[in-house]
Design a protein around this motif. Structure first.
Motif, PDB file in Angstrom:
ATOM      1  N   LEU A   1       0.753  -1.179   0.146  1.00 29.27           N
ATOM      2  CA  LEU A   1       0.124  -0.030  -0.006  1.00 29.27           C
ATOM      3  C   LEU A   1       0.866   1.135  -0.137  1.00 29.27           C
ATOM      4  O   LEU A   1       0.555   2.069  -0.768  1.00 29.27           O
ATOM      5  N   THR A   2       1.693   1.239   0.821  1.00 29.85           N
ATOM      6  CA  THR A   2       2.826   2.457   0.860  1.00 29.85           C
ATOM      7  C   THR A   2       3.432   2.771  -0.582  1.00 29.85           C
ATOM      8  O   THR A   2       3.636   3.880  -1.008  1.00 29.85           O
ATOM      9  N   ALA A   3       3.948   1.448  -0.985  1.00 33.77           N
ATOM     10  CA  ALA A   3       4.620   1.775  -2.413  1.00 33.77           C
ATOM     11  C   ALA A   3       3.771   2.255  -3.582  1.00 33.77           C
ATOM     12  O   ALA A   3       3.901   3.026  -4.204  1.00 33.77           O
ATOM     13  N   LEU A   4       2.456   1.757  -3.522  1.00 31.23           N
ATOM     14  CA  LEU A   4       1.458   2.145  -4.530  1.00 31.23           C
ATOM     15  C   LEU A   4       0.914   3.703  -4.224  1.00 31.23           C
ATOM     16  O   LEU A   4       0.879   4.299  -5.077  1.00 31.23           O
ATOM     17  N   VAL A   5       0.777   3.880  -3.035  1.00 29.43           N
ATOM     18  CA  VAL A   5       0.494   5.366  -2.848  1.00 29.43           C
ATOM     19  C   VAL A   5       1.444   6.058  -3.167  1.00 29.43           C
ATOM     20  O   VAL A   5       1.105   7.237  -3.686  1.00 29.43           O
ATOM     21  N   MET A   6       2.620   5.969  -2.784  1.00 30.78           N
ATOM     22  CA  MET A   6       3.723   6.894  -3.048  1.00 30.78           C
ATOM     23  C   MET A   6       3.606   7.020  -4.871  1.00 30.78           C
ATOM     24  O   MET A   6       3.920   7.974  -5.353  1.00 30.78           O
TER      25      MET A   6
END
Length: 401
Positions: free
Chosen positions: A386-391
């Motif tokens: 989720l962090t990677a996709l949001v960034m």
């Protein structure tokens, strides 16, 4: 994960639980209670080494000076550990801030020091959810994001004093938050995926009450009982609770031997206003209660403290950020809801700088601040993705109100 593009699927495919869990277990084995300066220093070094894998500058920043009232009513300096800052692409026009904390609520002497498994997915251990699992998955998410031709700049700030109010890091947070596109903070989410929405403010205070000592049997009428005055003040403050404002008298220190009228007492209390207007009402309540008690008991009262975490309301930009994050979660097949909470965190401080912040991006878990604290291990890789996709999407799309 049908909502992902092919590029996004390829970007996220390498994320695995193993490395994130290994770091979480290693970091949870380090006692980093806020006042355990040796443990906090050890944790800071571990984090600095780990986050050095990112393509940025890593530094440890000295804490700002902090004072608090001691048990004799005097102000004394309180030492804190250094704070970690990682700056990646500082020249970028659009930048994000990600924050977390390395300290826990478990002191060096606390009996809760080790991890064990309650079942295949539930790790019981100190700081696992709050927030060493969150720090580990944040790092994994950023390492993953860096594999996707990134252009977004960002700062990572991991402080050493969040659990005691971030008093030695508040100015650093405000400095780093300025001009940021968005903020992500890695407090734990609930086991069902719920995230914090609006938060109240929080202020910690100490009222130092000086009376007059006298013999409790021979001439008590000549004394001015500071403990009785503190009790009266506590009751008056507690009576000020109202919708959107909680007031919690938490501890009275001081006193004297049983045969002496006590001339010193210290009342510690916390208040939590839902809005800035309620914060003003609370301050008026405090001032009026102190004035009344001082006159009625013929004592002097010196107040220290302030609302150090402003209320965190939800505006259009924050709604838009949640929309982006919740869409990413849906595309990843992750449950996510959003609801108001009574807790506070560094997200309050960031929001006060006008930056939209989502402050429960960490591992899922529960029973935090207790010996029953647990973390769901499956959330490590899920929230790292989720962090990677949001960034990635912040990089490509920004935040559209």
């Amino acid at each position: 994960m049908s909502g992902l593009t092919n590029d996004e699927s390829d970007l996220l495919a390498p994320v695995e639980r193993g490395p994130i869990l290994e770091r979480t277990l290693a970091w949870a084995a380090i006692n980093s209670g806020t006042a355990n300066l040796d443990g906090v220093a050890a944790m800071a070094e571990r984090l600095a080494n780990a986050f050095a894998a990112l393509p940025g500058d890593v530094r440890l920043v000295d804490p700002a000076p902090v004072e608090k009232v001691d048990d004799e009513g005097h102000m004394r300096a309180v030492a804190h550990g250094r704070h970690l800052v990682v700056s990646v692409r500082p020249e970028a026009e659009r930048r994000v801030i990600l924050t977390g904390h390395m300290d826990t609520v478990y002191a060096r002497e606390h009996p809760f020091q080790t991890c064990d498994w309650l079942d295949d997915d539930t790790l019981h251990g100190p700081g696992t959810a709050d927030m060493k699992g969150g720090l580990s998955l944040m790092l994994e998410g950023l390492l993953t994001y860096e594999r996707g031709n990134p252009t977004l700049g960002y700062d990572v700030m991991i402080n050493s004093d969040e659990e005691t109010g971030s008093l030695s890091s508040a100015a650093l947070i405000a400095e780093l938050a300025q001009g940021k596109l968005a903020a992500l903070t890695y407090e734990p989410g609930l086991p069902d995926g719920s995230m914090a929405r609006a938060r109240p403010g929080s202020g910690n205070y100490a009222a130092v009450i000086h009376g007059r000592s006298a013999h409790a049997g021979r001439n008590p009428e000549d004394g001015r009982n500071a403990v009785v005055a503190a009790g009266d003040l506590a009751l008056r403050l507690a009576a000020g609770r109202q919708d959107g404002l909680s007031v919690n008298p938490a501890r009275i220190e001081g006193g004297a031997p049983n045969n002496t009228v006590p001339d010193l007492a210290i009342l510690h209390f916390n208040l939590r206003p839902r809005t800035p207007q309620l914060g003003q009402i609370a301050r008026k309540l405090i001032d009026e209660a102190i004035a009344a008690v001082a006159v009625e008991h013929d004592v002097s009262i010196h107040l220290t403290g302030r609302v150090s975490r402003p209320p965190k309301p939800i505006g259009e930009k924050t709604e838009a950020l949640f929309g982006l994050v919740s869409k990413a979660a849906t595309d990843l097949g992750q449950a996510m809801t959003w609801k108001d909470t009574g807790g506070v965190c560094d997200g309050n401080n960031i929001a006060a700088c006008g930056v939209p912040v989502l402050d429960t991006m960490g591992a899922l878990g529960g029973a935090i601040h207790s010996p029953d604290e647990f973390m769901l291990a499956s959330s490590l890789e899920a929230r790292a993705r989720l962090t990677a996709l949001v960034m990635h999407r912040l990089d490509r799309q920004g935040v559209q109100p």
